[in-house]
Design a protein around this motif. Structure first.
Motif, PDB file in Angstrom:
ATOM      1  N   PRO A   1      43.739  40.732  29.623  1.00 27.23           N
ATOM      2  CA  PRO A   1      44.338  41.172  30.891  1.00 27.23           C
ATOM      3  C   PRO A   1      45.108  40.068  31.614  1.00 27.23           C
ATOM      4  O   PRO A   1      45.481  40.223  32.777  1.00 27.23           O
ATOM      5  N   GLU A   2      45.363  38.957  30.935  1.00 26.53           N
ATOM      6  CA  GLU A   2      45.877  37.749  31.581  1.00 26.53           C
ATOM      7  C   GLU A   2      47.148  37.960  32.390  1.00 26.53           C
ATOM      8  O   GLU A   2      47.239  37.544  33.550  1.00 26.53           O
ATOM      9  N   PHE A   3      48.163  38.585  31.800  1.00 26.57           N
ATOM     10  CA  PHE A   3      49.455  38.668  32.476  1.00 26.57           C
ATOM     11  C   PHE A   3      49.367  39.497  33.758  1.00 26.57           C
ATOM     12  O   PHE A   3      49.925  39.127  34.802  1.00 26.57           O
ATOM     13  N   HIS A   4      48.664  40.631  33.690  1.00 29.56           N
ATOM     14  CA  HIS A   4      48.522  41.451  34.890  1.00 29.56           C
ATOM     15  C   HIS A   4      47.693  40.736  35.959  1.00 29.56           C
ATOM     16  O   HIS A   4      47.975  40.830  37.157  1.00 29.56           O
ATOM     17  N   MET A   5      46.655  40.021  35.531  1.00 27.77           N
ATOM     18  CA  MET A   5      45.823  39.317  36.505  1.00 27.77           C
ATOM     19  C   MET A   5      46.611  38.207  37.189  1.00 27.77           C
ATOM     20  O   MET A   5      46.452  37.959  38.392  1.00 27.77           O
ATOM     21  N   LYS A   6      47.489  37.550  36.462  1.00 27.88           N
ATOM     22  CA  LYS A   6      48.315  36.512  37.084  1.00 27.88           C
ATOM     23  C   LYS A   6      49.297  37.114  38.087  1.00 27.88           C
ATOM     24  O   LYS A   6      49.605  36.487  39.110  1.00 27.88           O
ATOM     25  N   ARG A   7      49.755  38.324  37.818  1.00 32.11           N
ATOM     26  CA  ARG A   7      50.617  38.985  38.804  1.00 32.11           C
ATOM     27  C   ARG A   7      49.842  39.267  40.089  1.00 32.11           C
ATOM     28  O   ARG A   7      50.383  39.163  41.196  1.00 32.11           O
ATOM     29  N   LEU A   8      48.559  39.617  39.957  1.00 34.16           N
ATOM     30  CA  LEU A   8      47.725  39.803  41.140  1.00 34.16           C
ATOM     31  C   LEU A   8      47.531  38.490  41.891  1.00 34.16           C
ATOM     32  O   LEU A   8      47.576  38.456  43.128  1.00 34.16           O
ATOM     33  N   LEU A   9      47.327  37.412  41.157  1.00 33.77           N
ATOM     34  CA  LEU A   9      47.175  36.094  41.788  1.00 33.77           C
ATOM     35  C   LEU A   9      48.431  35.722  42.571  1.00 33.77           C
ATOM     36  O   LEU A   9      48.355  35.214  43.691  1.00 33.77           O
ATOM     37  N   CYS A  10      49.589  35.986  41.964  1.00 34.48           N
ATOM     38  CA  CYS A  10      50.856  35.680  42.640  1.00 34.48           C
ATOM     39  C   CYS A  10      51.038  36.542  43.889  1.00 34.48           C
ATOM     40  O   CYS A  10      51.720  36.139  44.834  1.00 34.48           O
ATOM     41  N   ALA A  11      50.424  37.724  43.894  1.00 35.43           N
ATOM     42  CA  ALA A  11      50.514  38.620  45.060  1.00 35.43           C
ATOM     43  C   ALA A  11      49.525  38.253  46.143  1.00 35.43           C
ATOM     44  O   ALA A  11      49.515  38.875  47.212  1.00 35.43           O
ATOM     45  N   GLN A  39      37.558  40.178  35.795  1.00 34.64           N
ATOM     46  CA  GLN A  39      37.663  41.509  35.210  1.00 34.64           C
ATOM     47  C   GLN A  39      36.824  41.564  33.944  1.00 34.64           C
ATOM     48  O   GLN A  39      36.777  40.612  33.166  1.00 34.64           O
ATOM     49  N   ILE A  40      36.157  42.693  33.743  1.00 37.10           N
ATOM     50  CA  ILE A  40      35.470  43.001  32.489  1.00 37.10           C
ATOM     51  C   ILE A  40      36.176  44.221  31.921  1.00 37.10           C
ATOM     52  O   ILE A  40      36.174  45.286  32.550  1.00 37.10           O
ATOM     53  N   CYS A  41      36.795  44.083  30.760  1.00 34.37           N
ATOM     54  CA  CYS A  41      37.647  45.164  30.277  1.00 34.37           C
ATOM     55  C   CYS A  41      37.722  45.175  28.755  1.00 34.37           C
ATOM     56  O   CYS A  41      37.334  44.219  28.089  1.00 34.37           O
ATOM     57  N   LYS A  42      38.241  46.270  28.232  1.00 31.83           N
ATOM     58  CA  LYS A  42      38.524  46.358  26.811  1.00 31.83           C
ATOM     59  C   LYS A  42      39.851  45.652  26.513  1.00 31.83           C
ATOM     60  O   LYS A  42      40.827  45.799  27.243  1.00 31.83           O
ATOM     61  N   GLU A  77      37.304  37.987  31.943  1.00 32.26           N
ATOM     62  CA  GLU A  77      38.330  36.998  32.281  1.00 32.26           C
ATOM     63  C   GLU A  77      38.292  36.745  33.781  1.00 32.26           C
ATOM     64  O   GLU A  77      38.141  37.689  34.566  1.00 32.26           O
ATOM     65  N   TRP A  78      38.386  35.471  34.177  1.00 40.25           N
ATOM     66  CA  TRP A  78      38.403  35.184  35.607  1.00 40.25           C
ATOM     67  C   TRP A  78      39.271  33.979  35.933  1.00 40.25           C
ATOM     68  O   TRP A  78      39.542  33.132  35.086  1.00 40.25           O
ATOM     69  N   TYR A  79      39.715  33.958  37.203  1.00 38.62           N
ATOM     70  CA  TYR A  79      40.630  32.922  37.708  1.00 38.62           C
ATOM     71  C   TYR A  79      40.115  32.407  39.044  1.00 38.62           C
ATOM     72  O   TYR A  79      39.754  33.185  39.920  1.00 38.62           O
ATOM     73  N   GLN A  80      40.109  31.083  39.172  1.00 36.12           N
ATOM     74  CA  GLN A  80      39.647  30.438  40.395  1.00 36.12           C
ATOM     75  C   GLN A  80      40.761  29.549  40.964  1.00 36.12           C
ATOM     76  O   GLN A  80      41.120  28.532  40.379  1.00 36.12           O
ATOM     77  N   PRO A  81      41.346  29.950  42.105  1.00 40.70           N
ATOM     78  CA  PRO A  81      42.334  29.084  42.765  1.00 40.70           C
ATOM     79  C   PRO A  81      41.725  27.744  43.146  1.00 40.70           C
ATOM     80  O   PRO A  81      40.524  27.649  43.448  1.00 40.70           O
ATOM     81  N   ASP A  82      42.562  26.714  43.102  1.00 37.19           N
ATOM     82  CA  ASP A  82      42.172  25.346  43.470  1.00 37.19           C
ATOM     83  C   ASP A  82      41.155  24.740  42.500  1.00 37.19           C
ATOM     84  O   ASP A  82      40.506  23.747  42.819  1.00 37.19           O
ATOM     85  N   TYR A  83      41.003  25.332  41.331  1.00 37.47           N
ATOM     86  CA  TYR A  83      40.168  24.757  40.274  1.00 37.47           C
ATOM     87  C   TYR A  83      41.061  24.053  39.260  1.00 37.47           C
ATOM     88  O   TYR A  83      42.157  24.528  38.942  1.00 37.47           O
ATOM     89  N   VAL A  99      39.914  31.578  32.563  1.00 37.48           N
ATOM     90  CA  VAL A  99      39.219  31.552  31.277  1.00 37.48           C
ATOM     91  C   VAL A  99      38.941  32.972  30.813  1.00 37.48           C
ATOM     92  O   VAL A  99      38.704  33.878  31.617  1.00 37.48           O
ATOM     93  N   ALA A 100      38.986  33.165  29.490  1.00 41.34           N
ATOM     94  CA  ALA A 100      38.622  34.433  28.868  1.00 41.34           C
ATOM     95  C   ALA A 100      37.390  34.194  28.004  1.00 41.34           C
ATOM     96  O   ALA A 100      37.349  33.245  27.216  1.00 41.34           O
ATOM     97  N   LEU A 101      36.385  35.068  28.151  1.00 42.95           N
ATOM     98  CA  LEU A 101      35.115  34.909  27.445  1.00 42.95           C
ATOM     99  C   LEU A 101      34.751  36.231  26.768  1.00 42.95           C
ATOM    100  O   LEU A 101      34.826  37.293  27.386  1.00 42.95           O
ATOM    101  N   GLY A 102      34.354  36.160  25.504  1.00 39.72           N
ATOM    102  CA  GLY A 102      34.015  37.355  24.748  1.00 39.72           C
ATOM    103  C   GLY A 102      32.616  37.861  25.067  1.00 39.72           C
ATOM    104  O   GLY A 102      31.628  37.204  24.745  1.00 39.72           O
TER     105      GLY A 102
END
Length: 321
Positions: free
Chosen positions: A73-83, A90-93, A112-118, A293-296
């Motif tokens: 889900p990386e690209f869509h999640m980065k669009r959310l971060l930019c917004a 997110q936990i997803c298929k 997959e998760w994203y932490q600003p200022d990390y 980071v993305a984790l299986g």
């Protein structure tokens, strides 16, 4: 004809409990759960990833519009971060058109998760915190790619020549094709996979940080040493668990990497992939300084249940769906 699930019900109950614990982990940290599309009009250009496609036929697409099932889900999640979303998970298929086997199913569950200022090491510490919570592991080791490569091969991956990599690979019987292999990164990855990975993360998880810059993917190049990228991977008991980056935020550099990937794909006889220009536009508007980071999840559950095959922790695998 068997209709029964692959996984024992006890494992599926443990899966539900693990997901609940992960969600509580992020809730306690104030990280927002998000949901993004499984399909997209564009996809990854990575030469090592293979995508599934489908066709949408409907309003505005009477002749059919090609869509890609997302590899993450990386690209869509980065669009959310930019917004302006702030910290998100997110936990997803996710879907990768690759072989099925002990650690692989074409459809799998990604955290997959994203932490600003990390930065890279901040997120390494948070992944370690999660592993200790859900697997009760000891504190993770942290070593650089260069350190472990030298330790197990005697070769410095940041300066070794292609002929020396070929000679080493041949000495370890890693395949006849390596005698003519010209791609440095292919040789590095082959040696890392078959020579180094079996020796790391045996007793406790290990984070390998600072990959060669040529393997940066979507990570930033290190500001002090341009030979390396701020990318890390986690390994534990023979399983690659997670892949993370101090995220690249420069839109032009990201576009150049996508274009370079497609040139390499064409050289290898593969189809060039559709570049995600919506992501590029989002990056132009500004991606917060962050690490992701993305984790299986399925592999994490394999460790939690001491399962030997991924089909023991998912309801129905590709052979039984």
């Amino acid at each position: 004809m068997s209709w029964q699930p692959n996984a024992p019900l006890a494992n599926l109950k443990q899966r539900a409990a693990l997901l609940k614990r992960i969600r509580r982990f992020f809730e306690d940290k104030g990280v927002m759960e998000v949901d993004t599309p499984a399909m997209s009009q564009a996809t990854v250009t990575d030469i090592h990833l293979h995508t599934f496609t489908t066709t949408f036929v409907g309003p505005g697409a009477a002749q059919g519009q090609k869509l890609f099932l997302q590899t993450s889900p990386e690209f869509h999640m980065k669009r959310l971060l930019c917004a302006g979303s702030g910290a998100i998970y997110q936990i997803c298929k996710s879907f990768r058109n690759e072989e099925s086997g002990r650690f692989h199913n074409p459809e799998f569950t990604m955290l997959e998760w994203y932490q600003p200022d990390y930065g890279q090491l901040d997120l390494v510490a948070e992944v370690d915190e999660l592993l200790r919570l859900v697997l009760n592991t000891q504190a993770s080791e942290v070593h650089s790619y260069q350190q472990v490569f030298i330790k197990y091969t005697g070769l410095d991956p940041l300066s070794v020549s292609v002929p020396d990599l070929r000679a080493f690979a041949l000495s370890r019987d890693l395949g006849d094709f390596v005698a003519t292999e010209q791609c440095r990164d292919t040789l590095l990855q082959l040696i890392f996979c078959f020579v180094i990975e079996p020796n790391i993360g045996v007793e406790r998880p290990i984070a390998i940080i600072n990959f060669p810059a040529s393997q940066a993917a979507l990570a930033r190049i290190d500001r002090q040493d341009p030979r390396i990228a701020n990318r890390f991977e986690f390994y534990y008991q023979g399983i690659e668990l997670a892949n993370g980056f101090h995220e690249l935020s420069n839109a032009q550099e990201q576009l150049q990497r996508f274009e370079s990937d497609n040139k390499e794909r064409l050289k290898l006889g593969k189809e060039a992939q559709s570049i995600d220009f919506k992501l590029i536009s989002a990056l132009e508007s500004g991606l917060p300084d962050c690490a992701g980071v993305a984790l299986g999840i399925d592999r994490l559950l394999m460790l939690a249940t001491k399962s030997s095959h991924i089909n023991q922790v998912i309801s129905f695998d590709i052979e039984n769906c």
